[in-house]
Design an enzyme around this catalytic site. Structure first.
Site, PDB file in Angstrom:
ATOM      1  N   LYS A 254       1.947   0.178   5.810  1.00  0.00           N
ATOM      2  CA  LYS A 254       3.273  -0.457   5.758  1.00  0.00           C
ATOM      3  C   LYS A 254       3.683  -0.793   4.322  1.00  0.00           C
ATOM      4  CE  LYS A 254       3.492  -2.123  10.412  1.00  0.00           C
ATOM      5  NZ  LYS A 254       2.453  -2.777  11.181  1.00  0.00           N
ATOM      6  N   ARG A 255       2.667  -1.009   3.515  1.00  0.00           N
ATOM      7  CA  ARG A 255       2.909  -1.324   2.107  1.00  0.00           C
ATOM      8  C   ARG A 255       3.730  -0.211   1.422  1.00  0.00           C
ATOM      9  NH1 ARG A 255      -0.681  -0.601  -1.741  1.00  0.00           N
ATOM     10  NH2 ARG A 255      -2.134   0.330  -0.275  1.00  0.00           N
TER      11      ARG A 255
END
Ligand code: GLU
Length: 489
Positions: A254-255
């Site tokens: 998700k980063r």
């Protein structure tokens, strides 16, 4: 039909990750390339985390991406049911067979006992694994333990001292020592099979010829091969596709931005752009070409050209591809896809009249070259919907400070007022006339006019902006800008 039969077998436990979509696409392309069958099976044996909602999202996303399936959930087929929780009786039959053959056994170890064993192994610097405490229990032992209220799991008896060789079409030969595996669970105490067991039974019963899946499943493959051997079944071909990394070369998470298909769909990426992008995550046909339709991908896709090295998720590339497809698609389609974004931004209200729709098509056409995804249309098209013009930045302010600006703008305003309607040739002509009458050059007209109408020094074609805004809005914005300039002096 060829004997190629592949499957996509998602676990419906959350958002549909782009890695999953890539696996689905590779399977689908391979099946379609070979004239084989593509099967969709739902692996929902994780009862706590699996949901119907997630399953439906995955299936909808597959369809959105243009993938159809020959057998599976929603469409049926001869080897169904295609949802693992509906196949529990089938798995139990094979567990029974392994128990009778002595290839599996009941294990009564408690969580605490297993945790203690694990800890002891870790302390010794060894791989945590089950050491086989219950391997040789007698039927009497089992009876006694069950009388004590213990519920067994069923473990597969891993042969000692063997080496399992995985022949992988992408990775070549990879060997695993059985000693490092430990007897693993195939049926949990609630009678639900584990992934490794269910996947083997299903892939066999569904006559899967090629198992194409993510590299993270490679360590599961020796376990699965042991099960195929114990059940006397022939192996499918295996192809493990490399991980997807972020641009910084760490595992995509998700980063790195949006990781689910749904998120890209919500941002208004076109499915053909995502397909094109996903296909190139680990596959390439060789050569420089990067734009491929689904049809071309189908024709060209082979497992030989799937790369062993990790694929890097490059959002700039996805944006570039999506921009390409947005520019290339029929205008009506792009307009229809843009409507929900414009409506959400409060720029339009549906249903649209025919006239408004035709006008909207011009709006979309004038800004689509700037878009990476349709969501961005609200930024670029806002010039057509805003009430007042906001001056954006120093450069625009400097343009308006020009000495000739009031004269230029009011000359344009007069010309506009004298026209019935602003068409492209009319606008061209009137701007030319203003230039001639005032003796000013192109840029001295276009820049102040652009800033007066949009607040910015750059943007879509100026003539087109005038046509789209129409006589009234152009007059209004010019009048307001003239008033503003006069007020500042
Ligand atoms: N249900 C597994 C997953 O979603 C499928 C793995 C496989 O293709 O064997 O990762």
């Amino acid at each position: 039909m060829s004997s190629v039969r592949v499957r996509f077998a998602p676990s419906p436990t959350g958002p549909f990750h782009i890695g999953g979509a890539r696996s689905a696409l590779f399977n689908w392309l391979f099946a379609r390339h070979c004239g084989g069958a593509f099967i969709v099976r739902i692996e929902d044996t994780d009862l706590e985390r699996s949901t119907r909602e997630s399953e439906e999202n995955i299936l909808a996303a597959l369809r959105w991406l243009g993938m159809d399936w020959d057998e599976g959930v929603q469409v049926g087929g001869p080897d169904g049911p295609y949802r693992q929780t509906e196949r529990l009786d089938i798995y139990r039959q094979y567990v029974e067979r392994l128990l009778l053959d002595g290839r599996a056994y009941r294990c009564y170890c408690t969580e605490e006992e297993l945790a203690a064993e694990r800890e002891a192994l870790l302390k010794k610097g060894e791989m945590p694994r089950y050491l086989g405490r219950c391997r040789n229990l007698s039927p009497e032992d089992c009876f006694r333990l069950e009388k004590d209220g213990r519920r067994p799991v069923i473990r597969f008896r891993v042969p000692e001292g063997e080496v399992i060789n995985v022949r992988d079409l992408v990775r070549g030969d990879v060997s695993f020592e059985c000693g490092g595996i430990g007897d693993f669970i195939i049926l949990k105490s609630d009678m639900i099979p584990t992934y490794n067991f269910a996947v083997v039974v299903d892939d066999h019963l569904m006559s899967i010829s090629h198992v194409i899946r993510a590299e993270e499943h490679l360590p599961n493959t020796p376990r699965q091969i042991l099960l195929y051997n114990a059940l006397g079944w022939s192996l499918p071909e295996f192809a493990h596709v490399s991980l997807i990394l972020g641009k910084d070369r760490s595992k995509m998470s998700k980063r790195h931005g949006a990781t689910s298909v749904e998120q890209y769909q919500e941002k208004g990426y076109l499915p053909e752009a995502l397909d094109n992008f996903l296909a190139l995550l680990g596959w390439s046909p060789g050569g420089e070409e990067e734009i491929f339709t689904l049809e071309e991908l189908k024709q060209q896709f082979t497992l030989e050209r799937v790369a062993k090295s990790p694929a890097v998720f490059d959002l700039d590339k996805l944006n570039w591809l999506d921009g390409h497809y947005i520019r290339q698609s029929p205008l009506e389609r792009v307009t229809d896809l843009a409507v929900p974004f414009l409506e959400k931004a409060g720029f339009i209200a549906t249903p649209l009249s025919r006239g408004k729709y035709e006008w909207l098509k011009m709006v979309v056409d004038s800004v689509r070259e700037y878009l990476n995804c349709l969501e961005e249309i609200t930024v670029h098209a806002s010039i057509y919907f805003m009430d007042g013009v906001e001056i954006e930045g120093k450069e625009a302010e400097e343009v308006l400070a020009g000495e000739q600006v009031p004269a230029v703008l009011s000359a344009i305003q007069k010309k506009v007022a004298s026209r019935e309607e602003l068409t492209n040739p009319e606008v061209k002509l009137l701007l030319k006339e203003v230039g001639k009458e005032l003796g000013v050059k192109g840029k001295q007209i276009f820049m102040p006019l652009r800033v007066a109408l949009t607040g910015s020094t750059h943007g879509p074609d100026l003539n087109q902006i005038m046509v789209i805004l129409g006589k009234d809005k152009v007059s209004d914005r010019l009048a307001r800008m003239l008033g503003k300039i006069a007020g500042q002096v």
